[in-house]
Design a protein around this motif. Structure first.
Motif, short mmCIF file in Angstrom:
data_model
loop_
_atom_site.label_atom_id
_atom_site.label_comp_id
_atom_site.label_asym_id
_atom_site.label_seq_id
_atom_site.Cartn_x
_atom_site.Cartn_y
_atom_site.Cartn_z
N ASP A 14 -25.08 -13.81 84.81
CA ASP A 14 -24.48 -13.23 86.01
C ASP A 14 -23.74 -14.26 86.86
O ASP A 14 -23.38 -14.01 87.99
N TYR A 15 -23.55 -15.45 86.29
CA TYR A 15 -22.82 -16.56 86.93
C TYR A 15 -23.54 -17.13 88.15
O TYR A 15 -22.92 -17.74 89.01
N ARG A 16 -24.85 -16.96 88.21
CA ARG A 16 -25.64 -17.62 89.25
C ARG A 16 -26.48 -18.70 88.59
O ARG A 16 -26.91 -18.54 87.44
N PRO A 17 -26.73 -19.81 89.28
CA PRO A 17 -27.55 -20.87 88.68
C PRO A 17 -28.93 -20.33 88.28
O PRO A 17 -29.49 -19.46 88.97
N LEU A 18 -29.45 -20.83 87.17
CA LEU A 18 -30.80 -20.44 86.75
C LEU A 18 -31.81 -20.82 87.81
O LEU A 18 -32.79 -20.13 88.03
N SER A 19 -31.56 -21.94 88.49
CA SER A 19 -32.47 -22.43 89.52
C SER A 19 -31.68 -23.31 90.48
O SER A 19 -30.74 -23.99 90.07
N PHE A 160 -31.99 -28.17 100.06
CA PHE A 160 -32.20 -29.53 99.54
C PHE A 160 -31.23 -29.81 98.39
O PHE A 160 -31.65 -29.92 97.24
N PRO A 161 -29.93 -29.92 98.67
CA PRO A 161 -28.99 -30.19 97.58
C PRO A 161 -29.30 -31.52 96.90
O PRO A 161 -29.76 -32.45 97.56
N PRO A 162 -29.07 -31.60 95.60
CA PRO A 162 -29.35 -32.85 94.90
C PRO A 162 -28.37 -33.95 95.30
O PRO A 162 -27.36 -33.68 95.96
N ASN A 163 -28.66 -35.16 94.89
CA ASN A 163 -27.80 -36.30 95.22
C ASN A 163 -26.44 -36.21 94.55
O ASN A 163 -25.47 -36.75 95.05
N TYR A 164 -26.38 -35.54 93.41
CA TYR A 164 -25.13 -35.47 92.65
C TYR A 164 -24.67 -34.03 92.55
O TYR A 164 -25.41 -33.17 92.08
N LEU A 165 -23.47 -33.76 93.04
CA LEU A 165 -22.85 -32.44 92.89
C LEU A 165 -21.41 -32.66 92.42
O LEU A 165 -20.60 -33.24 93.15
N HIS A 166 -21.10 -32.22 91.21
CA HIS A 166 -19.73 -32.37 90.72
C HIS A 166 -18.85 -31.30 91.37
O HIS A 166 -19.30 -30.18 91.62
N GLU A 167 -17.59 -31.65 91.63
CA GLU A 167 -16.69 -30.72 92.31
C GLU A 167 -16.52 -29.40 91.56
O GLU A 167 -16.31 -28.36 92.17
N SER A 168 -16.64 -29.41 90.24
CA SER A 168 -16.48 -28.17 89.46
C SER A 168 -17.63 -27.20 89.68
O SER A 168 -17.55 -26.04 89.30
N TRP A 169 -18.70 -27.66 90.31
CA TRP A 169 -19.85 -26.79 90.55
C TRP A 169 -19.73 -26.01 91.85
O TRP A 169 -20.48 -25.06 92.09
N ASN A 170 -18.82 -26.42 92.73
CA ASN A 170 -18.75 -25.86 94.09
C ASN A 170 -18.62 -24.34 94.15
O ASN A 170 -19.15 -23.71 95.06
N ASP A 171 -17.92 -23.74 93.21
CA ASP A 171 -17.73 -22.29 93.24
C ASP A 171 -19.00 -21.52 92.85
O ASP A 171 -19.03 -20.29 93.01
N TYR A 172 -20.00 -22.22 92.35
CA TYR A 172 -21.20 -21.54 91.85
C TYR A 172 -22.45 -21.87 92.65
O TYR A 172 -23.50 -21.27 92.43
N TYR A 174 -24.25 -22.37 96.44
CA TYR A 174 -24.10 -21.99 97.84
C TYR A 174 -25.17 -22.69 98.65
O TYR A 174 -26.25 -22.16 98.88
N TRP A 175 -24.87 -23.92 99.04
CA TRP A 175 -25.80 -24.70 99.84
C TRP A 175 -25.61 -24.35 101.29
O TRP A 175 -24.62 -23.73 101.66
N ASP A 176 -26.54 -24.74 102.12
CA ASP A 176 -26.44 -24.48 103.56
C ASP A 176 -25.42 -25.42 104.18
O ASP A 176 -25.77 -26.43 104.78
N SER A 177 -24.16 -25.10 104.02
CA SER A 177 -23.11 -25.92 104.57
C SER A 177 -21.98 -25.02 105.03
O SER A 177 -21.87 -23.87 104.61
N GLU A 178 -21.14 -25.56 105.91
CA GLU A 178 -20.02 -24.78 106.41
C GLU A 178 -18.95 -24.65 105.34
O GLU A 178 -18.69 -25.57 104.59
N LEU A 179 -18.32 -23.48 105.32
CA LEU A 179 -17.23 -23.26 104.39
C LEU A 179 -15.94 -23.69 105.06
O LEU A 179 -15.76 -23.55 106.26
N GLU A 180 -15.03 -24.21 104.25
CA GLU A 180 -13.73 -24.61 104.79
C GLU A 180 -12.91 -23.36 105.07
O GLU A 180 -12.97 -22.40 104.33
N PRO A 181 -12.14 -23.36 106.17
CA PRO A 181 -11.31 -22.18 106.50
C PRO A 181 -10.15 -22.02 105.55
O PRO A 181 -9.71 -22.86 104.87
#
Length: 181
Positions: A14-19, A160-172, A174-181
């Protein structure tokens, strides 16, 4: 960029992370194997390439399972999930260091080791409460212990986002952060 520095984000069908916590990541070897076994669809790739004498492949950065994996109906009672339920903070003082767990109803008084009787506690508070009841020790947990849902643990993990987040993961993700306008 080495293959070891290229973890792959794994999405359910369903395109959501397993965890979310721990984030569902595979090593490059697991990802290549799953790709060859046709168990995943490659969504995004790194610039890094792996080669054999007869084959070359860009390493996937995001894959989606072809078959939906149903989440567990109830979360496992583990130390990690307990800390996640309590947002990695002592339920007596709010500290985030030296975490352990405390039996609200002490074992010496018949308390069980279960979701309904355990809270996260820092070592100093755990020692201070000892084998006493919360009212005796004047230490009432901030929240009563309870059985969390899998969804609640997933939502807590987003804090609690991990230390490493690749930019290609951003669309999938949803961390507690502000979205860009």
């Amino acid at each position: 960029m080495t293959p070891e520095s290229c973890p792959t984000l794994v999405l359910n069908a369903d395109y959501r992370p397993l965890s979310y916590f721990p984030l569902s990541l595979w090593s490059w070897q697991e990802t290549v194997k799953a790709t060859f076994q046709d168990r995943v669809e490659v969504i995004s790739e790194y610039d890094a390439v792996v080669r054999s004498p007869s084959f070359e492949m860009r390493l996937p950065s995001v894959v989606c399972l072809k078959r939906y994996v149903r989440p567990a109906p109830r979360p496992a009672f583990t130390r990690f999930n307990l800390f996640l339920r309590d947002m990695f903070s002592c339920q007596y003082c709010g500290a985030r260091e030296e975490l352990t767990f405390d039996h609200v109803l002490p074992r010496s008084k018949g308390g069980r080791t279960s979701w309904g009787n355990i809270v996260t506690a820092c070592a100093p508070c755990n020692v201070r409460k000892g084998g006493r009841m919360p009212r005796e020790a004047r230490m009432i947990p901030r929240r009563e212990p309870y059985i969390p849902t899998v969804g609640e643990l997933q939502n807590n993990g987003r804090a609690f986002p991990p230390n490493y987040l690749h930019e290609s993961w951003n669309d999938y993700l949803y961390w507690d952060s502000e979205l860009e306008p």
